[in-house]
Design a protein around this motif. Structure first.
Motif, mmCIF file in Angstrom:
data_model
loop_
_atom_site.group_PDB
_atom_site.id
_atom_site.type_symbol
_atom_site.label_atom_id
_atom_site.label_comp_id
_atom_site.label_asym_id
_atom_site.label_seq_id
_atom_site.Cartn_x
_atom_site.Cartn_y
_atom_site.Cartn_z
ATOM 1 N N UNK A 66 0.839 -1.192 0.000
ATOM 2 C CA UNK A 66 0.000 0.000 0.000
ATOM 3 C C UNK A 66 0.877 1.246 0.000
ATOM 4 N N UNK A 67 0.718 2.090 -0.996
ATOM 5 C CA UNK A 67 1.574 3.261 -1.172
ATOM 6 C C UNK A 67 0.968 4.479 -0.482
ATOM 7 N N UNK A 68 1.799 5.181 0.269
ATOM 8 C CA UNK A 68 1.388 6.422 0.926
ATOM 9 C C UNK A 68 1.887 7.601 0.091
ATOM 10 N N UNK A 69 0.939 8.408 -0.368
ATOM 11 C CA UNK A 69 1.287 9.529 -1.248
ATOM 12 C C UNK A 69 1.267 10.868 -0.527
ATOM 13 N N UNK A 70 1.405 10.835 0.798
ATOM 14 C CA UNK A 70 1.473 12.104 1.529
ATOM 15 C C UNK A 70 2.607 12.973 0.987
ATOM 16 N N UNK A 71 2.345 14.264 0.905
ATOM 17 C CA UNK A 71 3.313 15.257 0.443
ATOM 18 C C UNK A 71 3.652 15.101 -1.042
ATOM 19 N N UNK A 72 2.813 14.356 -1.778
ATOM 20 C CA UNK A 72 3.018 14.254 -3.223
ATOM 21 C C UNK A 72 3.048 15.627 -3.869
ATOM 22 N N UNK A 73 2.267 16.552 -3.318
ATOM 23 C CA UNK A 73 2.184 17.890 -3.894
ATOM 24 C C UNK A 73 3.466 18.688 -3.824
ATOM 25 N N UNK A 74 4.481 18.174 -3.116
ATOM 26 C CA UNK A 74 5.753 18.888 -3.025
ATOM 27 C C UNK A 74 6.685 18.607 -4.208
ATOM 28 N N UNK A 75 6.332 17.615 -5.020
ATOM 29 C CA UNK A 75 7.190 17.279 -6.167
ATOM 30 C C UNK A 75 6.858 18.226 -7.320
ATOM 31 N N UNK A 88 -3.326 2.344 -3.309
ATOM 32 C CA UNK A 88 -2.878 3.543 -2.597
ATOM 33 C C UNK A 88 -3.942 3.889 -1.566
ATOM 34 N N UNK A 89 -3.499 4.477 -0.447
ATOM 35 C CA UNK A 89 -4.443 4.760 0.634
ATOM 36 C C UNK A 89 -5.223 6.045 0.396
ATOM 37 N N UNK A 105 -1.581 9.093 -15.055
ATOM 38 C CA UNK A 105 -2.217 7.800 -15.309
ATOM 39 C C UNK A 105 -2.489 7.110 -13.987
ATOM 40 N N UNK A 106 -3.767 6.843 -13.710
ATOM 41 C CA UNK A 106 -4.200 6.199 -12.476
ATOM 42 C C UNK A 106 -5.131 5.056 -12.858
ATOM 43 N N UNK A 107 -4.642 3.824 -12.740
ATOM 44 C CA UNK A 107 -5.400 2.658 -13.187
ATOM 45 C C UNK A 107 -5.525 1.660 -12.044
ATOM 46 N N UNK A 108 -6.774 1.360 -11.655
ATOM 47 C CA UNK A 108 -7.067 0.346 -10.638
ATOM 48 C C UNK A 108 -6.198 0.535 -9.401
ATOM 49 N N UNK A 109 -6.403 1.678 -8.749
ATOM 50 C CA UNK A 109 -5.640 1.994 -7.537
ATOM 51 C C UNK A 109 -6.370 1.580 -6.263
ATOM 52 N N UNK A 110 -7.606 1.124 -6.393
ATOM 53 C CA UNK A 110 -8.392 0.768 -5.231
ATOM 54 C C UNK A 110 -9.204 1.915 -4.670
ATOM 55 N N UNK A 111 -8.997 3.120 -5.189
ATOM 56 C CA UNK A 111 -9.766 4.275 -4.735
ATOM 57 C C UNK A 111 -11.081 4.380 -5.509
ATOM 58 N N UNK A 112 -12.125 4.854 -4.845
ATOM 59 C CA UNK A 112 -13.427 5.003 -5.487
ATOM 60 C C UNK A 112 -13.604 6.377 -6.123
ATOM 61 N N UNK A 113 -12.917 7.383 -5.591
ATOM 62 C CA UNK A 113 -13.146 8.757 -6.032
ATOM 63 C C UNK A 113 -11.858 9.400 -6.526
ATOM 64 N N UNK A 131 -11.128 2.735 -13.165
ATOM 65 C CA UNK A 131 -11.457 2.042 -11.928
ATOM 66 C C UNK A 131 -12.090 2.913 -10.865
ATOM 67 N N UNK A 132 -12.356 4.168 -11.155
ATOM 68 C CA UNK A 132 -12.983 5.076 -10.189
ATOM 69 C C UNK A 132 -14.497 5.081 -10.390
ATOM 70 N N UNK A 133 -15.228 5.049 -9.286
ATOM 71 C CA UNK A 133 -16.686 5.116 -9.365
ATOM 72 C C UNK A 133 -17.180 6.551 -9.469
ATOM 73 N N UNK A 134 -16.381 7.478 -8.943
ATOM 74 C CA UNK A 134 -16.762 8.892 -8.966
ATOM 75 C C UNK A 134 -15.650 9.701 -9.632
ATOM 76 N N UNK A 135 -16.016 10.415 -10.673
ATOM 77 C CA UNK A 135 -15.070 11.242 -11.411
ATOM 78 C C UNK A 135 -15.580 12.682 -11.443
#
Length: 513
Positions: A66-75, A88-89, A105-113, A131-135
């Motif tokens: 499970x990947x933690x993307x905290x602080x992704x916005x700093x890149x 991803x969480x 590209x975000x494919x089948x990450x387990x997230x719904x939204x 793979x998202x239910x809500x876009x």
């Protein structure tokens, strides 16, 4: 390790590997990495993402942790982000800070939204979300730099409506791939075509819809850009091939996959003149009988999937390698969306099932689909034997596959009751022999029920068909009882008021019946 050596580290790839942590030399100098790639890997102790300050490419594919993307916005230098088939969480709203991002590209990450913050990425050129239910489809129009948009599983009619409207604002789009799990009705198709009219840069249009719906007439009004290269519409059945599919409007198209109700001679002629066409998949219910592909058509076609059987002239399709076609073993009569169709057995149209396949000099693979509808087991077996022998005799000895479809609709000789749908305009000039063929396979038949579609016909034509059906029952060995049920009588015409109208209507819709 001296800094001069560490400064050479620009790209890290960890593939098909299990490790407790990222290599020590990488953890010491994450600020110099510009490309970080994890493919089918399991890293349990990962350096915080924000440590890779100058990273431009981040790719995490098929990873099991499970990947933690905290602080992704700093890149802030990140230009390419790909997280595929990896849990991803969370996808933090700070992703909207990545103003340099060009591809996401975000494919089948387990997230719904998928968070609306992605619509702040105004420099984004490519977005692929699956793979998202809500876009956030109502805000997609803000991504005005987009050149490629791929969205799968767009759920709900309201979301679909918002999306097709927003598409019209993305005037730089070159590639559209959209998959709807629902049905695209007429009103949604109209909105989609209206948006497509704004997209003058479009090169690929791929639309999937799970449930089949009748194509709206508005598709005829679309004038696609001449640079269109790929066209696939699945789940929408057009009445006929749009007039804009011709060599003038689409000189560069190489891929077409469509399904229509009625295929005409001029449709096949126009397709054959497309100079760069290399892949064609064409389905339909009504076909010009015995169409022969001439030497001048389909010069660059390599793969051809067609819902009927054709004949091939010497020198036809010189580059064709893969061929899939359908052979009808029985006499078919059916309705689609209330429209009656008739399909004669292929052997009645192409004598001895001689397709002249040996004229296809590059042929390598052949798949033959046997439509078993209304055919007896003997008829199906005879057709299978003949078509297999035809392919086996080809000088190239191509691989061959033979499949049956609609076996559940085969004639069962022990059947006591048979139901058929008959369109008067299709059968009014048919021979008595073919009416008889509708019933003769059922040796034990006791009752025949015919639903007679009277739309567009006059009373004389209806009575003529009724008489022919009655005669078919009378000459059957079992002399079954017959029930004739007329439908769409309100759409009949008066022969005295409109002489010949029924024939004209039939010629327009079914010119090869």
């Amino acid at each position: 390790m001296p800094r001069s050596d560490n400064s050479k580290i620009r790209r890290l790839v960890i593939q098909n590997h299990h490790m407790g942590h990222i290599p020590e030399e990488t953890m010491d100098m994450p600020e110099v990495l510009r490309s970080l790639n994890f493919v089918s890997s399991k890293v349990e102790n990962m350096v915080p993402l924000h440590s890779f300050r100058v990273c431009r490419v981040l790719r995490i594919q098929q990873s099991n942790v499970l990947i933690n993307l905290n602080h992704l916005g700093r890149l802030l230098h990140l230009k390419y982000l790909d997280i595929s088939y990896t849990p991803i969480d969370d996808l933090p709203k700070e992703i909207g800070h990545l103003k340099s991002l060009l591809a996401l590209q975000l494919i089948e990450t387990g997230l719904a939204t998928l968070p609306p913050a992605i619509c702040l990425l105004t420099q984004l050129l490519c977005l692929n979300a699956t793979g998202f239910l809500n876009l956030p489809v109502d805000k997609i129009g803000k991504l005005t730099s987009l050149e490629e948009l791929q969205l799968k599983n767009v759920v709900g009619r309201d979301a679909t409506k918002d999306l097709v409207v927003e598409l019209g604002k993305l005037t730089r789009l070159r590639v559209i791939v959209i998959k709807y799990p629902g049905k695209l009705g007429e009103s949604l198709q109209k909105l989609l075509v209206q948006s497509l009219c704004n997209l003058g840069e479009l090169q690929q249009l791929i639309v999937y819809s799970k449930n089949f719906s009748l194509g709206a007439t508005i598709w005829e009004t679309w004038e696609p850009p001449r640079k269109l290269r790929r066209l696939l519409i699945q789940g929408i059945e057009l009445l006929r091939l749009p007039g804009w599919i011709n060599s003038f409007r689409l000189p560069h198209i190489y891929f077409i996959s469509l399904r229509v109700h009625i295929v005409r001679i001029q449709d096949l002629d126009n397709l054959g003149r497309l100079p760069e066409l290399s892949y064609l998949q064409l389905g339909g219910y009504s076909w010009p009988p015995g169409y022969t592909v001439d030497i001048g058509g389909f010069k660059n076609l390599k793969t051809f999937h067609v819902g009927t059987a054709l004949k091939f002239h010497t020198g036809a399709m010189p580059r064709l390698e893969v061929l899939l076609f359908t052979v009808y073993a029985g006499l078919g009569c059916f309705e689609v969306n209330g429209v009656p169709f008739k399909q004669l057995p292929t052997k009645d149209i192409i004598g001895d099932l001689d397709f002249s396949l040996d004229n296809l000099l590059s042929l390598d693979q052949v798949t033959i689909v046997i439509n078993c509808t209304n055919a007896s087991a003997t008829e199906v077996q005879e057709v299978e034997a003949v078509v297999s022998r035809v392919v086996e005799d080809h000088p190239n000895h191509p691989t061959i596959e033979v499949h049956r479809i609609y076996e559940e609709h085969m004639c069962r000789v022990e059947k006591l009751k048979a139901d058929r749908i008959i369109g008067v305009l299709l059968w009014k000039d048919e021979s008595d022999a073919n009416f008889t063929r509708l019933l003769w396979p059922y040796r034990c038949l006791q009752k025949a029920v015919f639903f007679i579609n009277c739309a567009g016909a006059n009373m004389c034509e209806v009575e003529k068909v009724e008489a022919a059906l009655t005669h078919a029952a009378e000459v059957h060995p079992n002399h079954p009882t017959i029930q004739l049920i007329k439908k769409n009588t309100e759409e009949m015409i008066s022969s005295s008021d409109h002489p010949g109208t029924g024939v004209a209507f039939c010629t327009e819709l079914f010119p090869y019946s």
